[in-house]
Scaffold this active site. Structure first.
Site, PDB file in Angstrom:
ATOM      1  N   ASP A   1       0.746  -1.145  -0.039  1.00  0.00           N
ATOM      2  CA  ASP A   1       0.074   0.144  -0.008  1.00  0.00           C
ATOM      3  C   ASP A   1       0.749   1.228   0.105  1.00  0.00           C
ATOM      4  O   ASP A   1       1.568   1.575   0.996  1.00  0.00           O
ATOM      5  CB  ASP A   1      -0.997   0.076   1.167  1.00  0.00           C
ATOM      6  CG  ASP A   1      -1.972   1.384   1.313  1.00  0.00           C
ATOM      7  OD1 ASP A   1      -3.153   0.961   0.523  1.00  0.00           O
ATOM      8  OD2 ASP A   1      -1.450   2.269   1.824  1.00  0.00           O
TER       9      ASP A   1
ATOM     10  N   LYS B   1      -2.590   5.839  -4.624  1.00  0.00           N
ATOM     11  CA  LYS B   1      -3.621   6.868  -4.193  1.00  0.00           C
ATOM     12  C   LYS B   1      -3.262   8.089  -4.727  1.00  0.00           C
ATOM     13  O   LYS B   1      -2.193   8.439  -5.093  1.00  0.00           O
ATOM     14  CB  LYS B   1      -3.616   6.957  -2.726  1.00  0.00           C
ATOM     15  CG  LYS B   1      -3.624   5.636  -2.050  1.00  0.00           C
ATOM     16  CD  LYS B   1      -4.037   5.856  -0.545  1.00  0.00           C
ATOM     17  CE  LYS B   1      -3.605   4.612   0.252  1.00  0.00           C
ATOM     18  NZ  LYS B   1      -2.228   4.595   0.797  1.00  0.00           N
TER      19      LYS B   1
ATOM     20  N   HIS C   1      -7.518   9.635  -2.443  1.00  0.00           N
ATOM     21  CA  HIS C   1      -6.476   9.702  -0.938  1.00  0.00           C
ATOM     22  C   HIS C   1      -7.502  10.257   0.124  1.00  0.00           C
ATOM     23  O   HIS C   1      -7.614   9.712   1.277  1.00  0.00           O
ATOM     24  CB  HIS C   1      -5.359  10.263  -1.234  1.00  0.00           C
ATOM     25  CG  HIS C   1      -4.331   9.697  -0.034  1.00  0.00           C
ATOM     26  ND1 HIS C   1      -3.062   9.386  -0.361  1.00  0.00           N
ATOM     27  CD2 HIS C   1      -4.522   9.133   1.274  1.00  0.00           C
ATOM     28  CE1 HIS C   1      -2.409   9.010   1.004  1.00  0.00           C
ATOM     29  NE2 HIS C   1      -3.337   8.918   1.735  1.00  0.00           N
TER      30      HIS C   1
ATOM     31  N   SER D   1       6.304  -1.579   9.141  1.00  0.00           N
ATOM     32  CA  SER D   1       7.212  -1.437   9.827  1.00  0.00           C
ATOM     33  C   SER D   1       8.722  -1.458   9.005  1.00  0.00           C
ATOM     34  O   SER D   1       8.874  -1.770   7.919  1.00  0.00           O
ATOM     35  CB  SER D   1       7.300  -2.857  10.500  1.00  0.00           C
ATOM     36  OG  SER D   1       8.317  -2.932  11.450  1.00  0.00           O
TER      37      SER D   1
ATOM     38  N   ARG E   1       9.662  -7.302  12.930  1.00  0.00           N
ATOM     39  CA  ARG E   1       8.511  -6.933  13.345  1.00  0.00           C
ATOM     40  C   ARG E   1       7.494  -7.170  12.126  1.00  0.00           C
ATOM     41  O   ARG E   1       6.306  -7.533  12.074  1.00  0.00           O
ATOM     42  CB  ARG E   1       8.335  -5.294  13.636  1.00  0.00           C
ATOM     43  CG  ARG E   1       8.761  -5.324  15.203  1.00  0.00           C
ATOM     44  CD  ARG E   1       8.677  -3.736  15.879  1.00  0.00           C
ATOM     45  NE  ARG E   1       9.483  -2.645  14.970  1.00  0.00           N
ATOM     46  CZ  ARG E   1      10.385  -2.606  15.511  1.00  0.00           C
ATOM     47  NH1 ARG E   1      11.040  -3.117  16.516  1.00  0.00           N
ATOM     48  NH2 ARG E   1      11.378  -1.577  14.700  1.00  0.00           N
TER      49      ARG E   1
HETATM   50  N1  LIG Z   1      -5.139   6.367   3.611  1.00  0.00           N
HETATM   51  C1  LIG Z   1      -4.661   7.105   4.631  1.00  0.00           C
HETATM   52  O1  LIG Z   1      -5.031   8.305   4.818  1.00  0.00           O
HETATM   53  C2  LIG Z   1      -3.792   6.489   5.280  1.00  0.00           C
HETATM   54  C3  LIG Z   1      -3.223   7.099   6.442  1.00  0.00           C
HETATM   55  C4  LIG Z   1      -2.393   6.566   7.196  1.00  0.00           C
HETATM   56  C5  LIG Z   1      -1.931   5.166   6.847  1.00  0.00           C
HETATM   57  N2  LIG Z   1      -2.193   4.586   5.772  1.00  0.00           N
HETATM   58  C6  LIG Z   1      -1.692   3.352   5.271  1.00  0.00           C
HETATM   59  O2  LIG Z   1      -1.788   2.293   6.541  1.00  0.00           O
HETATM   60  C7  LIG Z   1      -0.400   1.977   6.613  1.00  0.00           C
HETATM   61  C8  LIG Z   1      -0.336   1.466   8.159  1.00  0.00           C
HETATM   62  O3  LIG Z   1      -0.383   2.556   8.947  1.00  0.00           O
HETATM   63  P1  LIG Z   1       0.630   3.644   9.674  1.00  0.00           P
HETATM   64  O4  LIG Z   1       1.984   3.389   9.197  1.00  0.00           O
HETATM   65  O5  LIG Z   1       0.230   5.060   9.969  1.00  0.00           O
HETATM   66  O6  LIG Z   1       0.573   2.861  11.287  1.00  0.00           O
HETATM   67  P2  LIG Z   1       0.539   1.481  11.740  1.00  0.00           P
HETATM   68  O7  LIG Z   1       0.728   0.490  10.722  1.00  0.00           O
HETATM   69  O8  LIG Z   1      -0.374   1.189  12.765  1.00  0.00           O
HETATM   70  O9  LIG Z   1       1.905   1.493  12.729  1.00  0.00           O
HETATM   71  C9  LIG Z   1       3.199   1.434  12.278  1.00  0.00           C
HETATM   72  C10 LIG Z   1       4.152   2.003  13.688  1.00  0.00           C
HETATM   73  O10 LIG Z   1       4.236   1.005  14.470  1.00  0.00           O
HETATM   74  C11 LIG Z   1       5.288   0.369  14.774  1.00  0.00           C
HETATM   75  N3  LIG Z   1       5.394  -1.114  14.614  1.00  0.00           N
HETATM   76  C12 LIG Z   1       4.912  -1.890  13.753  1.00  0.00           C
HETATM   77  N4  LIG Z   1       4.908  -3.138  14.104  1.00  0.00           N
HETATM   78  C13 LIG Z   1       5.002  -3.231  15.076  1.00  0.00           C
HETATM   79  C14 LIG Z   1       5.173  -4.385  16.041  1.00  0.00           C
HETATM   80  N5  LIG Z   1       4.932  -5.453  15.706  1.00  0.00           N
HETATM   81  N6  LIG Z   1       5.592  -4.049  17.440  1.00  0.00           N
HETATM   82  C15 LIG Z   1       5.870  -2.927  17.916  1.00  0.00           C
HETATM   83  N7  LIG Z   1       5.670  -1.630  17.121  1.00  0.00           N
HETATM   84  C16 LIG Z   1       5.372  -1.708  15.483  1.00  0.00           C
HETATM   85  C17 LIG Z   1       6.233   0.827  13.606  1.00  0.00           C
HETATM   86  O11 LIG Z   1       7.365   1.036  13.996  1.00  0.00           O
HETATM   87  P3  LIG Z   1       8.868   0.253  13.073  1.00  0.00           P
HETATM   88  O12 LIG Z   1       8.588   1.013  11.755  1.00  0.00           O
HETATM   89  O13 LIG Z   1      10.052   0.975  14.000  1.00  0.00           O
HETATM   90  O14 LIG Z   1       8.611  -1.167  13.099  1.00  0.00           O
HETATM   91  C18 LIG Z   1       5.621   2.190  13.149  1.00  0.00           C
HETATM   92  O15 LIG Z   1       5.914   3.117  14.042  1.00  0.00           O
HETATM   93  C19 LIG Z   1       0.454   3.028   6.255  1.00  0.00           C
HETATM   94  O16 LIG Z   1       1.791   2.439   6.121  1.00  0.00           O
HETATM   95  C20 LIG Z   1      -0.204   3.316   4.862  1.00  0.00           C
HETATM   96  O17 LIG Z   1      -0.100   2.440   4.220  1.00  0.00           O
HETATM   97  C21 LIG Z   1      -3.266   5.274   4.726  1.00  0.00           C
END
Ligand SMILES: NC(=O)c1ccc[n+]([C@@H]2O[C@H](COP(=O)([O-])OP(=O)(O)OC[C@H]3O[C@@H](n4cnc5c(N)ncnc54)[C@H](OP(=O)(O)O)[C@@H]3O)[C@@H](O)[C@H]2O)c1
Length: 283
Positions: free
Chosen positions: A47, A77, A110, A235, A240
């Protein structure tokens, strides 16, 4: 019990792997390496977004991996500055060029930006319909659409989005947008599924994790999976990535599912912006 990633059906006849890898906040210079590590961990669904500035790195990882194109599911997006149909067409051309692909598996608006472009996300949606008709996007959908935005698309166009990618995690279950999508046959993709780490110290989640012998991240991601949503945790660590991939050889019982759902804090639980107000246009 199955250990491979299940696929879910979309309303246009296509399918999507329920688990993927998200690259929000992955620096462009690290994206090819980290996406490659995600492929090694088993992820086949990526994604990305124009706004993340790292589509080229995703494209590089795809080429480096040697994985057959048909085995991958790639989402991008449309960026907020490109909602007008002509600019959307140019931006989509650029997305395909940067990814080095003839076709993405899923392309999303988006953000709805209801306070920009005279509130006209409908003509933007009709432009994505063109991309699908051209075969350059196998499926099309939206992101951060509120129930009223989905209702407007239903009233003014004939094509129902395949997905709505919205913020969902235990502190913000976003049930109104989720059930509006469900009622219309739109699959929910849950972004920030572990609230960027914010739910991992939660007492209820850590207690359940200890009971089932899994980590808090695995329990939270498994909760999403059992609710039927698509997730793509981000991650930067191969350990992780592997942890977040190991979701399909255990189950949460109904009591655990309900306790996690009850952590919802309503609007106070949001970590990201409210889509009704968000109007950011990158330079
Ligand atoms: N459409 C939208 O508006 C929108 C907005 C936000 C996100 N997204 C999408 O959703 C995806 C995921 O959301 P996100 O990146 O915001 O947040 P997330 O996946 O909820 O969390 C990522 C964070 O958690 C940490 N983490 C990941 N796995 C872990 C584990 N097993 N244990 C402890 N910490 C862990 C990561 O650190 P490390 O990297 O150090 O592991 C990073 O800081 C994005 O990458 C994107 O593709 C879309």
């Amino acid at each position: 019990m199955a250990t491979s990633v299940p696929t879910l059906s979309l309303n246009d006849g296509n399918t999507i792997p329920q688990l993927g890898f998200g690259v929000f906040q992955v620096p462009p210079e690290d994206t090819a390496r980290l996406t490659g590590q995600a492929f090694e961990a088993g992820y086949r669904h990526i994604d990305t977004a124009e706004m993340y500035g790292n589509e080229k790195g995703v494209g590089q990882a795809i080429r480096d991996s040697g994985i057959p194109r048909d085995d991958l599911f790639i989402t991008s997006k449309l960026n907020n500055g490109f909602h007008e149909p002509d600019t959307a067409r140019k931006a989509f051309d650029q997305t395909l060029a940067d990814l080095g692909l003839d076709q993405v598996d899923l392309f999303l608006i988006h953000w709805p930006l209801p306070t920009k472009y005279d509130g006209d996300f409908v003509s933007t949606w009709k432009t994505l319909v063109e991309f699908k008709q051209q075969g350059r996007a196998r499926s099309i959908g939206v992101s951060n659409f509120q129930p009223a935005h989905l209702a407007r698309l239903a009233e003014e166009t004939d094509v129902v989005p395949a997905v709505n990618q919205i913020e969902v995690h235990p502190y913000f279950t976003n049930e109104a947008a989720r059930s509006a999508g469900h009622d219309a046959g739109i699959l929910t993709e849950a972004w920030s599924p572990i609230a960027q780490g914010g739910v991992l110290d939660d007492e209820v989640i850590t207690k359940i994790a200890a009971e089932v012998g899994r980590t808090p991240a695995q329990v939270t991601l498994r909760w999403h999976v059992q609710r039927g949503d698509v997730v793509f945790p981000k991650s930067s660590s191969p350990e992780r990535m592997a942890e977040n991939f190991a979701l399909f050889d255990f189950e949460l019982d109904d009591a655990a599912m309900q306790q996690i759902t009850a952590l919802d804090r309503g609007e106070d639980g949001r970590t990201g912006p409210n889509p009704d107000e968000f109007d950011f246009i990158p330079d």
